[in-house]
Design a protein around this motif. Sequence first.
Motif, PDB file in Angstrom:
ATOM      1  N   ASP A   6      -6.256   4.328  -3.537  1.00 11.09           N
ATOM      2  CA  ASP A   6      -5.448   5.539  -3.614  1.00 11.09           C
ATOM      3  C   ASP A   6      -6.332   6.766  -3.365  1.00 11.09           C
ATOM      4  O   ASP A   6      -7.506   6.649  -3.045  1.00 11.09           O
ATOM      5  CB  ASP A   6      -4.699   5.632  -4.952  1.00 11.09           C
ATOM      6  CG  ASP A   6      -5.607   5.754  -6.152  1.00 11.09           C
ATOM      7  OD1 ASP A   6      -6.782   6.153  -6.015  1.00 11.09           O
ATOM      8  OD2 ASP A   6      -5.146   5.461  -7.270  1.00 11.09           O
ATOM      9  N   SER A   7      -5.749   7.931  -3.522  1.00 15.42           N
ATOM     10  CA  SER A   7      -6.443   9.177  -3.176  1.00 15.42           C
ATOM     11  C   SER A   7      -7.680   9.430  -4.016  1.00 15.42           C
ATOM     12  O   SER A   7      -8.550  10.219  -3.603  1.00 15.42           O
ATOM     13  CB  SER A   7      -5.471  10.353  -3.295  1.00 15.42           C
ATOM     14  OG  SER A   7      -5.033  10.489  -4.637  1.00 15.42           O
ATOM     15  N   GLN A  22       0.828  -1.203   0.000  1.00 15.67           N
ATOM     16  CA  GLN A  22       0.000   0.000   0.000  1.00 15.67           C
ATOM     17  C   GLN A  22       0.866   1.258   0.000  1.00 15.67           C
ATOM     18  O   GLN A  22       0.599   2.200  -0.745  1.00 15.67           O
ATOM     19  CB  GLN A  22      -0.943   0.005   1.200  1.00 15.67           C
ATOM     20  CG  GLN A  22      -1.866   1.206   1.248  1.00 15.67           C
ATOM     21  CD  GLN A  22      -2.803   1.297   0.057  1.00 15.67           C
ATOM     22  OE1 GLN A  22      -3.374   0.312  -0.378  1.00 15.67           O
ATOM     23  NE2 GLN A  22      -2.959   2.497  -0.487  1.00 15.67           N
ATOM     24  N   GLU A  32       1.176   4.126  -3.085  1.00 13.08           N
ATOM     25  CA  GLU A  32       0.999   5.571  -2.935  1.00 13.08           C
ATOM     26  C   GLU A  32       2.085   6.330  -3.709  1.00 13.08           C
ATOM     27  O   GLU A  32       1.797   7.286  -4.436  1.00 13.08           O
ATOM     28  CB  GLU A  32       1.047   5.948  -1.454  1.00 13.08           C
ATOM     29  CG  GLU A  32       0.848   7.416  -1.170  1.00 13.08           C
ATOM     30  CD  GLU A  32      -0.609   7.855  -1.176  1.00 13.08           C
ATOM     31  OE1 GLU A  32      -0.852   9.072  -1.161  1.00 13.08           O
ATOM     32  OE2 GLU A  32      -1.511   6.988  -1.200  1.00 13.08           O
ATOM     33  N   VAL A  54       1.652   5.787  -7.611  1.00 13.80           N
ATOM     34  CA  VAL A  54       0.557   6.604  -8.149  1.00 13.80           C
ATOM     35  C   VAL A  54       0.989   8.071  -8.218  1.00 13.80           C
ATOM     36  O   VAL A  54       0.779   8.742  -9.225  1.00 13.80           O
ATOM     37  CB  VAL A  54      -0.726   6.429  -7.299  1.00 13.80           C
ATOM     38  CG1 VAL A  54      -1.766   7.494  -7.647  1.00 13.80           C
ATOM     39  CG2 VAL A  54      -1.306   5.040  -7.487  1.00 13.80           C
TER      40      VAL A  54
END
Length: 162
Positions: free
Chosen positions: A156-157, A117, A121, A124
């Motif tokens: 993700d965001s 994870q 981040e 991405v």
Amino acid sequence: MKKLTIETVLEVFDSVSELPQNIQTLMHKAQQAREKAYAPYSRFKVGAALQLENGEIVLGNNQENAAFPSGLCAERTAVFYAGATYPGVTISNIALTVRSLTHIVDTPTPPCGACRQALAEYEVNQKSPMTIYFMGETGKIVKAASVKDLLPLIFDSTFLHE
């Protein structure tokens, strides 16, 4: 009902000597970092080496703590250091290796879920894939062309805002 098919293609190398020269060097640095890990509780040492687009190599290893889960994995140690020291510099390649103090690990050992994870981040954000090579102490090496090959349904965001 629709079904979703996810396919991951990984490359497998029989030994470090089959890797490209720059990745051999990176894996050797990961092995050196691994030996400096602080792992008195798990007795499982992990080393990471990140190759940045500017030519820098950043190392990390696991750092344990008696107050679980206060320690930190090698991958996150390295990627957080890279982010703090070289903000905005793309991570091109990652080499990972492990060694148990209780048995021989000859199976390629991928990053744990938390590290996948964290790596996702950074991948991405940098808008380009990180190639990840991982191995045990000895034996085969697996190459994933992207974190998405190890964590295909990344969070993700984009999920956090419109």
